[in-house]
Design an enzyme around this catalytic site. Structure first.
Site, PDB file in Angstrom:
ATOM      1  N   ASP A  82     -13.243  39.656  20.922  1.00  0.00           N
ATOM      2  CA  ASP A  82     -14.450  39.844  21.734  1.00  0.00           C
ATOM      3  C   ASP A  82     -13.962  40.056  23.163  1.00  0.00           C
ATOM      4  O   ASP A  82     -13.409  39.146  23.785  1.00  0.00           O
ATOM      5  CB  ASP A  82     -15.342  38.601  21.637  1.00  0.00           C
ATOM      6  CG  ASP A  82     -16.568  38.697  22.546  1.00  0.00           C
ATOM      7  OD1 ASP A  82     -16.669  39.656  23.332  1.00  0.00           O
ATOM      8  OD2 ASP A  82     -17.422  37.790  22.460  1.00  0.00           O
TER       9      ASP A  82
ATOM     10  N   TYR B 290     -27.240  49.149  31.923  1.00  0.00           N
ATOM     11  CA  TYR B 290     -26.080  49.919  31.466  1.00  0.00           C
ATOM     12  C   TYR B 290     -25.514  50.770  32.602  1.00  0.00           C
ATOM     13  O   TYR B 290     -24.299  50.780  32.848  1.00  0.00           O
ATOM     14  CB  TYR B 290     -26.495  50.807  30.286  1.00  0.00           C
ATOM     15  CG  TYR B 290     -25.382  51.657  29.725  1.00  0.00           C
ATOM     16  CD1 TYR B 290     -24.469  51.127  28.817  1.00  0.00           C
ATOM     17  CD2 TYR B 290     -25.234  52.992  30.102  1.00  0.00           C
ATOM     18  CE1 TYR B 290     -23.450  51.904  28.298  1.00  0.00           C
ATOM     19  CE2 TYR B 290     -24.220  53.779  29.597  1.00  0.00           C
ATOM     20  CZ  TYR B 290     -23.328  53.231  28.690  1.00  0.00           C
ATOM     21  OH  TYR B 290     -22.313  54.000  28.191  1.00  0.00           O
TER      22      TYR B 290
ATOM     23  N   ASP C 269     -11.591  44.903  17.963  1.00  0.00           N
ATOM     24  CA  ASP C 269     -13.054  45.067  17.901  1.00  0.00           C
ATOM     25  C   ASP C 269     -13.651  43.719  17.467  1.00  0.00           C
ATOM     26  O   ASP C 269     -12.964  42.912  16.842  1.00  0.00           O
ATOM     27  CB  ASP C 269     -13.428  46.175  16.880  1.00  0.00           C
ATOM     28  CG  ASP C 269     -14.755  46.829  17.202  1.00  0.00           C
ATOM     29  OD1 ASP C 269     -15.779  46.120  17.160  1.00  0.00           O
ATOM     30  OD2 ASP C 269     -14.788  48.036  17.499  1.00  0.00           O
TER      31      ASP C 269
HETATM   32  N1  LIG Z   1     -21.531  57.673  23.123  1.00  0.00           N
HETATM   33  C1  LIG Z   1     -21.872  58.054  24.336  1.00  0.00           C
HETATM   34  O1  LIG Z   1     -22.728  58.938  24.533  1.00  0.00           O
HETATM   35  C2  LIG Z   1     -21.187  57.439  25.540  1.00  0.00           C
HETATM   36  C3  LIG Z   1     -21.439  58.004  26.795  1.00  0.00           C
HETATM   37  C4  LIG Z   1     -20.841  57.460  27.919  1.00  0.00           C
HETATM   38  C5  LIG Z   1     -19.986  56.383  27.798  1.00  0.00           C
HETATM   39  N2  LIG Z   1     -19.754  55.829  26.575  1.00  0.00           N
HETATM   40  C6  LIG Z   1     -18.875  54.657  26.521  1.00  0.00           C
HETATM   41  O2  LIG Z   1     -17.817  54.876  25.628  1.00  0.00           O
HETATM   42  C7  LIG Z   1     -17.424  53.631  25.018  1.00  0.00           C
HETATM   43  C8  LIG Z   1     -17.431  53.771  23.511  1.00  0.00           C
HETATM   44  O3  LIG Z   1     -18.759  54.121  23.113  1.00  0.00           O
HETATM   45  P1  LIG Z   1     -19.123  54.648  21.661  1.00  0.00           P
HETATM   46  O4  LIG Z   1     -20.139  55.703  21.847  1.00  0.00           O
HETATM   47  O5  LIG Z   1     -17.905  54.926  20.867  1.00  0.00           O
HETATM   48  O6  LIG Z   1     -19.890  53.354  21.095  1.00  0.00           O
HETATM   49  P2  LIG Z   1     -19.937  52.707  19.631  1.00  0.00           P
HETATM   50  O7  LIG Z   1     -21.122  51.805  19.673  1.00  0.00           O
HETATM   51  O8  LIG Z   1     -19.843  53.747  18.599  1.00  0.00           O
HETATM   52  O9  LIG Z   1     -18.598  51.845  19.580  1.00  0.00           O
HETATM   53  C9  LIG Z   1     -18.393  50.744  20.417  1.00  0.00           C
HETATM   54  C10 LIG Z   1     -17.455  49.776  19.739  1.00  0.00           C
HETATM   55  O10 LIG Z   1     -17.278  48.654  20.619  1.00  0.00           O
HETATM   56  C11 LIG Z   1     -17.347  47.468  19.859  1.00  0.00           C
HETATM   57  N3  LIG Z   1     -17.735  46.339  20.708  1.00  0.00           N
HETATM   58  C12 LIG Z   1     -18.946  46.096  21.252  1.00  0.00           C
HETATM   59  N4  LIG Z   1     -18.918  44.947  21.941  1.00  0.00           N
HETATM   60  C13 LIG Z   1     -17.650  44.456  21.842  1.00  0.00           C
HETATM   61  C14 LIG Z   1     -17.008  43.297  22.319  1.00  0.00           C
HETATM   62  N5  LIG Z   1     -17.649  42.386  23.053  1.00  0.00           N
HETATM   63  N6  LIG Z   1     -15.710  43.119  22.017  1.00  0.00           N
HETATM   64  C15 LIG Z   1     -15.033  44.031  21.258  1.00  0.00           C
HETATM   65  N7  LIG Z   1     -15.612  45.116  20.753  1.00  0.00           N
HETATM   66  C16 LIG Z   1     -16.901  45.340  21.050  1.00  0.00           C
HETATM   67  C17 LIG Z   1     -18.383  47.756  18.763  1.00  0.00           C
HETATM   68  O11 LIG Z   1     -18.273  46.849  17.679  1.00  0.00           O
HETATM   69  C18 LIG Z   1     -18.037  49.193  18.418  1.00  0.00           C
HETATM   70  O12 LIG Z   1     -17.068  49.260  17.393  1.00  0.00           O
HETATM   71  C19 LIG Z   1     -18.407  52.580  25.544  1.00  0.00           C
HETATM   72  O13 LIG Z   1     -17.834  51.889  26.632  1.00  0.00           O
HETATM   73  C20 LIG Z   1     -19.574  53.411  26.013  1.00  0.00           C
HETATM   74  O14 LIG Z   1     -20.340  52.763  26.993  1.00  0.00           O
HETATM   75  C21 LIG Z   1     -20.332  56.337  25.448  1.00  0.00           C
END
Ligand SMILES: NC(=O)c1ccc[n+]([C@@H]2O[C@H](COP(=O)([O-])OP(=O)(O)OC[C@H]3O[C@@H](n4cnc5c(N)ncnc54)[C@H](O)[C@@H]3O)[C@@H](O)[C@H]2O)c1
Length: 250
Positions: A60, A154, A37
Protein backbone atom coordinates in the site's frame (compact mmCIF):
# COMPACT_ATOMS: atom_id res chain seq x y z
CA UNK A 1 20.86 -5.11 -25.57
CA UNK A 2 17.65 -3.51 -24.27
CA UNK A 3 17.21 0.19 -23.53
CA UNK A 4 17.15 -0.43 -19.75
CA UNK A 5 19.19 -3.64 -19.56
CA UNK A 6 20.40 -4.57 -16.10
CA UNK A 7 18.39 -1.88 -14.31
CA UNK A 8 16.25 -2.82 -11.33
CA UNK A 9 12.99 -0.86 -11.61
CA UNK A 10 10.10 -0.74 -9.14
CA UNK A 11 6.65 0.03 -10.58
CA UNK A 12 3.90 0.80 -8.06
CA UNK A 13 0.31 0.09 -9.03
CA UNK A 14 1.68 -2.34 -11.60
CA UNK A 15 -1.35 -4.60 -11.38
CA UNK A 16 -3.44 -2.64 -13.88
CA UNK A 17 -3.53 -0.12 -16.72
CA UNK A 18 -0.52 2.16 -17.15
CA UNK A 19 1.52 0.42 -14.43
CA UNK A 20 1.05 -2.97 -16.07
CA UNK A 21 1.93 -1.70 -19.56
CA UNK A 22 5.01 0.03 -18.10
CA UNK A 23 6.18 -3.07 -16.27
CA UNK A 24 5.76 -5.21 -19.39
CA UNK A 25 7.62 -2.70 -21.61
CA UNK A 26 10.48 -2.13 -19.17
CA UNK A 27 10.95 -5.89 -18.82
CA UNK A 28 10.95 -6.33 -22.61
CA UNK A 29 13.79 -3.77 -22.72
CA UNK A 30 15.88 -5.72 -20.25
CA UNK A 31 14.92 -4.36 -16.81
CA UNK A 32 14.45 -6.51 -13.73
CA UNK A 33 10.99 -5.27 -12.79
CA UNK A 34 9.45 -5.38 -9.32
CA UNK A 35 5.70 -4.85 -9.49
CA UNK A 36 3.87 -3.67 -6.39
CA UNK A 37 0.15 -3.15 -5.83
CA UNK A 38 -2.53 -3.45 -3.16
CA UNK A 39 -4.29 -5.70 -5.66
CA UNK A 40 -2.40 -8.97 -5.30
CA UNK A 41 -4.15 -10.79 -8.14
CA UNK A 42 -3.59 -7.93 -10.57
CA UNK A 43 0.08 -7.67 -9.63
CA UNK A 44 0.63 -11.40 -9.96
CA UNK A 45 -1.06 -11.40 -13.36
CA UNK A 46 1.34 -8.70 -14.59
CA UNK A 47 4.32 -10.73 -13.37
CA UNK A 48 2.94 -13.83 -15.03
CA UNK A 49 2.57 -11.97 -18.35
CA UNK A 50 6.20 -10.87 -18.13
CA UNK A 51 7.64 -14.19 -16.95
CA UNK A 52 11.21 -14.67 -15.75
CA UNK A 53 12.63 -11.25 -14.95
CA UNK A 54 9.76 -9.87 -12.82
CA UNK A 55 8.50 -10.29 -9.27
CA UNK A 56 5.60 -9.02 -7.17
CA UNK A 57 5.47 -7.51 -3.68
CA UNK A 58 2.19 -6.50 -2.06
CA UNK A 59 2.28 -2.82 -1.05
CA UNK A 60 0.00 0.00 0.00
CA UNK A 61 1.89 3.07 -1.22
CA UNK A 62 0.20 5.29 1.38
CA UNK A 63 1.88 3.29 4.18
CA UNK A 64 5.40 4.29 5.27
CA UNK A 65 5.90 0.90 6.92
CA UNK A 66 5.20 -0.73 3.55
CA UNK A 67 7.65 1.55 1.74
CA UNK A 68 10.48 0.71 4.16
CA UNK A 69 9.76 -3.01 3.82
CA UNK A 70 9.51 -2.93 0.01
CA UNK A 71 12.68 -0.91 -0.60
CA UNK A 72 14.67 -3.13 1.80
CA UNK A 73 13.33 -6.24 0.10
CA UNK A 74 14.14 -5.00 -3.42
CA UNK A 75 17.68 -3.92 -2.50
CA UNK A 76 18.22 -7.14 -0.54
CA UNK A 77 16.99 -9.31 -3.40
CA UNK A 78 18.54 -7.48 -6.36
CA UNK A 79 21.49 -5.61 -4.82
CA UNK A 80 20.18 -2.16 -5.73
CA UNK A 81 17.46 0.01 -7.26
CA UNK A 82 17.92 2.11 -10.41
CA UNK A 83 14.42 3.20 -11.33
CA UNK A 84 11.17 3.94 -9.53
CA UNK A 85 7.83 4.60 -11.21
CA UNK A 86 5.42 6.14 -8.69
CA UNK A 87 2.35 5.14 -10.66
CA UNK A 88 -0.22 3.96 -8.08
CA UNK A 89 -3.11 6.38 -7.90
CA UNK A 90 -6.84 6.65 -7.32
CA UNK A 91 -9.47 8.82 -8.96
CA UNK A 92 -11.96 9.07 -6.12
CA UNK A 93 -15.64 9.63 -6.70
CA UNK A 94 -16.52 10.98 -10.16
CA UNK A 95 -17.92 13.55 -10.62
CA UNK A 96 -16.96 15.35 -7.42
CA UNK A 97 -17.33 19.12 -7.07
CA UNK A 98 -15.32 20.76 -4.30
CA UNK A 99 -18.44 22.03 -2.50
CA UNK A 100 -19.82 18.50 -2.28
CA UNK A 101 -16.50 16.80 -1.42
CA UNK A 102 -16.14 15.46 2.13
CA UNK A 103 -12.94 16.07 4.05
CA UNK A 104 -12.58 12.29 4.50
CA UNK A 105 -12.68 11.71 0.74
CA UNK A 106 -10.25 14.60 0.09
CA UNK A 107 -7.80 13.10 2.59
CA UNK A 108 -8.23 9.58 1.22
CA UNK A 109 -7.25 10.67 -2.28
CA UNK A 110 -4.36 12.77 -0.99
CA UNK A 111 -3.04 9.88 1.09
CA UNK A 112 -2.52 7.70 -1.99
CA UNK A 113 -1.80 10.23 -4.74
CA UNK A 114 0.35 12.70 -2.80
CA UNK A 115 1.60 10.99 0.36
CA UNK A 116 2.30 7.81 -1.64
CA UNK A 117 4.53 9.74 -4.05
CA UNK A 118 6.19 11.67 -1.22
CA UNK A 119 6.99 8.42 0.61
CA UNK A 120 8.19 6.79 -2.60
CA UNK A 121 10.67 9.61 -3.18
CA UNK A 122 11.69 9.84 0.49
CA UNK A 123 12.55 6.14 0.69
CA UNK A 124 13.32 5.46 -2.96
CA UNK A 125 15.82 8.25 -3.64
CA UNK A 126 18.44 7.11 -1.09
CA UNK A 127 18.26 3.58 -2.48
CA UNK A 128 18.71 4.81 -6.07
CA UNK A 129 21.52 7.17 -5.04
CA UNK A 130 23.32 4.37 -3.19
CA UNK A 131 22.98 2.14 -6.26
CA UNK A 132 24.98 4.57 -8.40
CA UNK A 133 22.09 6.75 -9.57
CA UNK A 134 18.99 6.43 -11.71
CA UNK A 135 15.60 7.87 -12.47
CA UNK A 136 12.31 8.47 -10.65
CA UNK A 137 9.11 8.97 -12.66
CA UNK A 138 6.00 10.32 -10.93
CA UNK A 139 2.60 9.89 -12.53
CA UNK A 140 0.85 13.23 -12.52
CA UNK A 141 -1.88 14.07 -15.05
CA UNK A 142 -3.24 16.58 -17.51
CA UNK A 143 -5.43 17.35 -14.48
CA UNK A 144 -2.39 19.05 -12.88
CA UNK A 145 -2.28 21.64 -15.64
CA UNK A 146 -5.91 22.74 -15.93
CA UNK A 147 -8.88 23.24 -13.62
CA UNK A 148 -10.84 20.03 -12.96
CA UNK A 149 -14.27 21.03 -11.63
CA UNK A 150 -15.56 17.44 -11.77
CA UNK A 151 -12.45 15.98 -10.14
CA UNK A 152 -11.63 18.53 -7.46
CA UNK A 153 -9.47 16.47 -5.09
CA UNK A 154 -7.84 14.44 -7.84
CA UNK A 155 -6.73 17.55 -9.74
CA UNK A 156 -5.24 19.03 -6.57
CA UNK A 157 -3.26 15.86 -5.89
CA UNK A 158 -1.80 15.78 -9.38
CA UNK A 159 -0.83 19.46 -9.11
CA UNK A 160 1.02 18.59 -5.93
CA UNK A 161 2.84 15.72 -7.65
CA UNK A 162 3.92 18.01 -10.50
CA UNK A 163 5.40 20.58 -8.12
CA UNK A 164 6.96 18.07 -5.70
CA UNK A 165 8.66 16.32 -8.63
CA UNK A 166 10.57 19.51 -9.44
CA UNK A 167 11.61 19.92 -5.80
CA UNK A 168 13.00 16.39 -5.67
CA UNK A 169 14.73 16.87 -9.04
CA UNK A 170 16.51 20.08 -8.03
CA UNK A 171 17.43 18.87 -4.56
CA UNK A 172 18.94 15.65 -5.94
CA UNK A 173 20.74 17.46 -8.77
CA UNK A 174 22.33 20.04 -6.46
CA UNK A 175 23.49 17.29 -4.11
CA UNK A 176 25.00 15.44 -7.10
CA UNK A 177 23.00 12.32 -6.23
CA UNK A 178 22.81 11.29 -9.93
CA UNK A 179 19.07 10.79 -9.37
CA UNK A 180 16.75 12.38 -11.92
CA UNK A 181 13.06 12.98 -11.24
CA UNK A 182 10.38 13.84 -13.80
CA UNK A 183 6.59 13.85 -14.00
CA UNK A 184 4.41 12.31 -16.69
CA UNK A 185 1.04 13.84 -17.55
CA UNK A 186 -1.36 11.50 -19.33
CA UNK A 187 -4.57 12.79 -20.91
CA UNK A 188 -7.49 10.35 -21.06
CA UNK A 189 -6.14 6.81 -21.27
CA UNK A 190 -8.06 3.57 -21.85
CA UNK A 191 -7.53 1.86 -18.48
CA UNK A 192 -9.94 0.86 -15.69
CA UNK A 193 -9.45 4.39 -14.29
CA UNK A 194 -10.00 6.00 -17.70
CA UNK A 195 -13.15 3.88 -18.17
CA UNK A 196 -14.76 5.75 -15.26
CA UNK A 197 -14.43 8.99 -17.24
CA UNK A 198 -15.52 7.51 -20.57
CA UNK A 199 -18.88 5.92 -19.90
CA UNK A 200 -21.02 5.31 -23.00
CA UNK A 201 -22.68 8.74 -22.85
CA UNK A 202 -19.45 10.69 -22.20
CA UNK A 203 -17.10 8.76 -24.47
CA UNK A 204 -17.74 10.52 -27.79
CA UNK A 205 -17.86 13.95 -26.13
CA UNK A 206 -14.39 13.32 -24.65
CA UNK A 207 -12.97 11.94 -27.88
CA UNK A 208 -14.23 15.05 -29.68
CA UNK A 209 -12.02 17.13 -27.33
CA UNK A 210 -8.86 15.18 -28.19
CA UNK A 211 -7.08 16.69 -31.22
CA UNK A 212 -5.60 13.33 -32.25
CA UNK A 213 -9.16 11.98 -32.20
CA UNK A 214 -8.79 8.90 -30.01
CA UNK A 215 -8.20 7.87 -26.41
CA UNK A 216 -4.63 7.15 -25.38
CA UNK A 217 -3.51 3.58 -24.76
CA UNK A 218 -1.53 2.52 -21.66
CA UNK A 219 1.40 1.71 -23.96
CA UNK A 220 1.53 5.35 -25.11
CA UNK A 221 2.31 6.35 -21.53
CA UNK A 222 4.63 3.39 -20.96
CA UNK A 223 6.75 4.52 -23.93
CA UNK A 224 7.30 7.92 -22.32
CA UNK A 225 8.15 6.34 -18.98
CA UNK A 226 10.63 3.96 -20.62
CA UNK A 227 12.41 6.95 -22.17
CA UNK A 228 12.59 8.73 -18.80
CA UNK A 229 13.89 5.62 -17.00
CA UNK A 230 16.50 4.95 -19.70
CA UNK A 231 19.82 6.77 -20.11
CA UNK A 232 18.44 8.39 -23.28
CA UNK A 233 17.00 11.05 -20.96
CA UNK A 234 20.20 11.51 -18.91
CA UNK A 235 20.06 15.33 -19.18
CA UNK A 236 16.34 15.61 -18.36
CA UNK A 237 15.27 16.29 -14.78
CA UNK A 238 12.50 18.35 -13.20
CA UNK A 239 10.59 18.28 -16.46
CA UNK A 240 7.01 17.32 -17.28
CA UNK A 241 6.14 15.03 -20.17
CA UNK A 242 2.59 15.61 -21.40
CA UNK A 243 1.15 12.62 -23.33
CA UNK A 244 -2.42 13.61 -24.15
CA UNK A 245 -3.10 13.50 -27.88
CA UNK A 246 -2.77 17.29 -27.99
CA UNK A 247 -5.47 18.15 -25.42
CA UNK A 248 -3.31 20.60 -23.50
CA UNK A 249 -2.18 22.40 -26.65
CA UNK A 250 -5.61 23.84 -27.44
N1 LIG B 1 -6.12 6.51 -17.04
C1 LIG B 1 -6.05 7.81 -17.20
O1 LIG B 1 -6.79 8.41 -18.00
C2 LIG B 1 -5.02 8.62 -16.43
C3 LIG B 1 -4.86 9.96 -16.77
C4 LIG B 1 -3.94 10.74 -16.08
C5 LIG B 1 -3.18 10.17 -15.08
N2 LIG B 1 -3.35 8.87 -14.74
C6 LIG B 1 -2.54 8.34 -13.63
O2 LIG B 1 -1.82 7.21 -14.04
C7 LIG B 1 -1.66 6.31 -12.93
C8 LIG B 1 -2.14 4.93 -13.31
O3 LIG B 1 -3.52 5.03 -13.66
P1 LIG B 1 -4.32 3.88 -14.40
O4 LIG B 1 -5.22 4.55 -15.36
O5 LIG B 1 -3.42 2.80 -14.85
O6 LIG B 1 -5.24 3.37 -13.18
P2 LIG B 1 -5.76 1.91 -12.77
O7 LIG B 1 -6.88 2.18 -11.82
O8 LIG B 1 -5.99 1.09 -13.97
O9 LIG B 1 -4.51 1.30 -11.99
C9 LIG B 1 -4.06 1.83 -10.78
C10 LIG B 1 -3.40 0.74 -9.98
O10 LIG B 1 -2.96 1.32 -8.74
C11 LIG B 1 -3.28 0.44 -7.69
N3 LIG B 1 -3.38 1.16 -6.42
C12 LIG B 1 -4.36 2.01 -6.04
N4 LIG B 1 -4.13 2.45 -4.80
C13 LIG B 1 -2.96 1.88 -4.39
C14 LIG B 1 -2.21 1.93 -3.19
N5 LIG B 1 -2.59 2.66 -2.15
N6 LIG B 1 -1.08 1.21 -3.13
C15 LIG B 1 -0.67 0.44 -4.18
N7 LIG B 1 -1.37 0.33 -5.30
C16 LIG B 1 -2.49 1.05 -5.42
C17 LIG B 1 -4.60 -0.21 -8.10
O11 LIG B 1 -4.85 -1.41 -7.39
C18 LIG B 1 -4.37 -0.41 -9.59
O12 LIG B 1 -3.78 -1.66 -9.87
C19 LIG B 1 -2.43 6.93 -11.76
O13 LIG B 1 -1.55 7.66 -10.93
C20 LIG B 1 -3.38 7.88 -12.45
O14 LIG B 1 -3.80 8.93 -11.62
C21 LIG B 1 -4.25 8.08 -15.40
Amino acid sequence: MGRVSGKVVLVTGGGSGIGRATAVLLASEGAKVVVTDINRNGGLETVQRIGGQASFIEQDTSSEVDWKRVIAEVVGRHGGLHGLVNNAGILGKYPSRFEDETLEEWRRILSVNVEGVFLGCKHGVPAVRDSGGGSIVNLSSLAALVGTPDLSSYGATKGAVRQFTKTVAIDCARRRYKVRCNSVHPGVIATPMGDVLTTDQARQRIIDRIPIGELGQPEDIANGILFLISEESRYITGSELVIDGGMHAI
